[in-house]
Design a protein around this motif. Structure first.
Motif, PDB file in Angstrom:
ATOM      1  N   ILE A  99      30.546  26.467  45.034  1.00  0.00           N
ATOM      2  CA  ILE A  99      30.539  26.353  43.572  1.00  0.00           C
ATOM      3  C   ILE A  99      31.392  25.162  43.165  1.00  0.00           C
ATOM      4  O   ILE A  99      32.494  24.961  43.666  1.00  0.00           O
ATOM      5  CB  ILE A  99      31.109  27.621  42.906  1.00  0.00           C
ATOM      6  N   ASN A 100      30.870  24.399  42.216  1.00  0.00           N
ATOM      7  CA  ASN A 100      31.615  23.268  41.672  1.00  0.00           C
ATOM      8  C   ASN A 100      31.895  23.504  40.192  1.00  0.00           C
ATOM      9  O   ASN A 100      31.032  23.960  39.452  1.00  0.00           O
ATOM     10  CB  ASN A 100      30.803  21.975  41.845  1.00  0.00           C
ATOM     11  N   LEU A 101      33.112  23.215  39.768  1.00  0.00           N
ATOM     12  CA  LEU A 101      33.461  23.201  38.352  1.00  0.00           C
ATOM     13  C   LEU A 101      33.417  21.757  37.882  1.00  0.00           C
ATOM     14  O   LEU A 101      34.112  20.898  38.429  1.00  0.00           O
ATOM     15  CB  LEU A 101      34.864  23.782  38.131  1.00  0.00           C
ATOM     16  N   HIS A 102      32.613  21.486  36.843  1.00  0.00           N
ATOM     17  CA  HIS A 102      32.484  20.128  36.315  1.00  0.00           C
ATOM     18  C   HIS A 102      32.832  20.131  34.833  1.00  0.00           C
ATOM     19  O   HIS A 102      32.366  20.985  34.073  1.00  0.00           O
ATOM     20  CB  HIS A 102      31.052  19.613  36.512  1.00  0.00           C
ATOM     21  N   ALA A 103      33.634  19.143  34.414  1.00  0.00           N
ATOM     22  CA  ALA A 103      34.169  19.120  33.054  1.00  0.00           C
ATOM     23  C   ALA A 103      33.222  18.448  32.060  1.00  0.00           C
ATOM     24  O   ALA A 103      33.560  17.459  31.404  1.00  0.00           O
ATOM     25  CB  ALA A 103      35.531  18.431  33.042  1.00  0.00           C
ATOM     26  N   SER A 104      32.011  18.967  31.971  1.00  0.00           N
ATOM     27  CA  SER A 104      31.069  18.531  30.937  1.00  0.00           C
ATOM     28  C   SER A 104      30.038  19.629  30.759  1.00  0.00           C
ATOM     29  O   SER A 104      29.976  20.583  31.539  1.00  0.00           O
ATOM     30  CB  SER A 104      30.371  17.224  31.327  1.00  0.00           C
ATOM     31  N   LEU A 105      29.238  19.479  29.714  1.00  0.00           N
ATOM     32  CA  LEU A 105      28.119  20.395  29.501  1.00  0.00           C
ATOM     33  C   LEU A 105      26.897  19.777  30.179  1.00  0.00           C
ATOM     34  O   LEU A 105      26.160  19.010  29.568  1.00  0.00           O
ATOM     35  CB  LEU A 105      27.877  20.600  27.998  1.00  0.00           C
ATOM     36  N   LEU A 106      26.761  20.081  31.444  1.00  0.00           N
ATOM     37  CA  LEU A 106      25.655  19.509  32.220  1.00  0.00           C
ATOM     38  C   LEU A 106      24.321  19.884  31.592  1.00  0.00           C
ATOM     39  O   LEU A 106      24.204  20.909  30.928  1.00  0.00           O
ATOM     40  CB  LEU A 106      25.737  20.020  33.664  1.00  0.00           C
ATOM     41  N   PRO A 107      23.312  18.996  31.757  1.00  0.00           N
ATOM     42  CA  PRO A 107      23.276  17.828  32.651  1.00  0.00           C
ATOM     43  C   PRO A 107      23.884  16.555  32.074  1.00  0.00           C
ATOM     44  O   PRO A 107      23.839  15.509  32.711  1.00  0.00           O
ATOM     45  CB  PRO A 107      21.780  17.644  32.904  1.00  0.00           C
ATOM     46  N   LYS A 108      24.466  16.599  30.873  1.00  0.00           N
ATOM     47  CA  LYS A 108      25.103  15.401  30.313  1.00  0.00           C
ATOM     48  C   LYS A 108      26.404  15.104  31.045  1.00  0.00           C
ATOM     49  O   LYS A 108      27.142  16.014  31.424  1.00  0.00           O
ATOM     50  CB  LYS A 108      25.375  15.593  28.828  1.00  0.00           C
ATOM     51  N   TYR A 109      26.663  13.832  31.219  1.00  0.00           N
ATOM     52  CA  TYR A 109      27.922  13.334  31.789  1.00  0.00           C
ATOM     53  C   TYR A 109      28.195  13.837  33.206  1.00  0.00           C
ATOM     54  O   TYR A 109      29.240  14.374  33.506  1.00  0.00           O
ATOM     55  CB  TYR A 109      29.101  13.643  30.844  1.00  0.00           C
ATOM     56  N   ARG A 110      27.207  13.638  34.064  1.00  0.00           N
ATOM     57  CA  ARG A 110      27.456  13.785  35.497  1.00  0.00           C
ATOM     58  C   ARG A 110      28.351  12.629  35.921  1.00  0.00           C
ATOM     59  O   ARG A 110      28.334  11.564  35.309  1.00  0.00           O
ATOM     60  CB  ARG A 110      26.146  13.712  36.282  1.00  0.00           C
ATOM     61  N   GLY A 111      29.118  12.817  36.989  1.00  0.00           N
ATOM     62  CA  GLY A 111      29.894  11.693  37.500  1.00  0.00           C
ATOM     63  C   GLY A 111      31.391  11.847  37.358  1.00  0.00           C
ATOM     64  O   GLY A 111      31.910  12.935  37.112  1.00  0.00           O
TER      65      GLY A 111
END
Length: 309
Positions: A104-116
């Motif tokens: 599991i990955n936590l990403h600090a955006s509302l995907l799919p916007k702002y991948r990277g």
């Protein structure tokens, strides 16, 4: 519930802390110690410091996908989950297949916007009204896995990237715990990302901070907010770089050229933009500390009628 945690910066620390308190974190992977500061002294990551507080084994492979010894170690642990929060390395398919349930990955955006790499900064630079965190199942792509849970955060008018970072840092820890519990009970429905809605949040660099005063006031202010606390937006005042930490958009107009200083007072430096005016509130000159304009002009002068370049 056995968990292997992978993370590096300060953003990942609350997540690690919560997971330790809720589950059994059996190992932590983080980036190798790096030289830091003027003395180039080797410094450990924020995540390593937290793991050592709890006496959890720490592994620091230079390139994880090529480190056969570490991969074998992870297989022998037989974790239920591998949790990744801003680790800084891509995981190979072999590693993704190790845990019983999922990576599991936590990403600090509302995907799919702002991948990277810099989703927090770009959300503010682009003038978004909201941001948030997304947990997702990891695949071999860059932030392209199926989404699990989301949480939204409003971006207020004067919020900086640093402010949003701190909010999402704590919020993400809660979201991760919910995700692990929900997945282990098969209570979360995975949702595929729509690639046509995606955009990429590239890494930040210092040159992108140069202000173009011909742009709209709001666009300039978004850049200032989005690059605070690093790398900081800047302009040139009499051939000296002036970093700008904070400004307000004013409901005023001027016929002077964009970049022209209209007024200097304890309230700030009033500057003409492409569609109006802004009031610069906090600045920094080379080899000096950041100061509010009110403090700076007590011992230095900022001349009006000068054009910022």
């Amino acid at each position: 519930m056995k968990i292997v945690f992978m993370g590096t910066p300060e953003f990942a620390v609350p997540s690690l802390d919560r997971l330790i308190k809720e589950f059994e974190v059996v190992a932590v992977l983080t980036q190798p110690d790096r030289p830091k500061g003027r003395g180039k002294k080797l410094s450990m990551s924020f995540v390593k410091e937290k793991a050592l507080e709890y006496n959890i084994p720490v592994l620091q492979p230079e390139v994880l996908k090529d480190d056969l010894k570490t991969i074998e170690y992870l297989k022998n642990i037989q974790p239920d989950f591998i949790i990744v929060v801003a680790y800084g390395q891509i995981l190979s398919k072999e590693i993704l297949n190790i845990p019983k349930y999922a990576c599991i990955n936590l990403h600090a955006s509302l995907l799919p916007k702002y991948r990277g790499a810099a989703p927090i900064n770009w959300a503010i630079i682009k003038g978004e009204m909201e941001s948030g965190n997304t947990t997702m199942l990891m695949n071999e792509g860059l932030d392209t896995g199926d989404m699990l849970l989301k949480s939204k955060v409003l971006i207020t008018e004067n919020m900086t990237a640093g402010d949003l970072h701190d909010i999402l840092m704590e919020d993400g820890a809660n979201l991760l715990v919910k995700t692990v519990k929900g997945l282990s009970k098969n209570e979360i429905k995975r949702v595929k990302q729509n690639d046509s809605d995606s955009c990429y949040a590239s890494m930040l660099h210092k040159k992108m901070g140069k202000i173009d005063w011909k742009l709209e006031s709001k666009v300039i202010n978004n850049l200032v907010r989005g690059l605070n606390p690093w790398p900081i937006a800047y302009t040139n005042y009499k051939d000296k770089a002036m970093k700008i930490y904070e400004m307000n958009v004013l409901n005023e107009r001027s016929n002077l050229e964009p970049g022209s200083i209209l007024e200097v007072s304890k309230d700030g430096i009033k500057v003409v933009t492409g569609d109006g005016c802004v009031l610069i509130k906090k600045i920094q000159f080379p080899s000096k500390k950041p100061l509010n304009v009110e403090e700076y002009i007590k011992g230095h002068s900022i001349d009006k009628d000068v054009k910022l370049e």
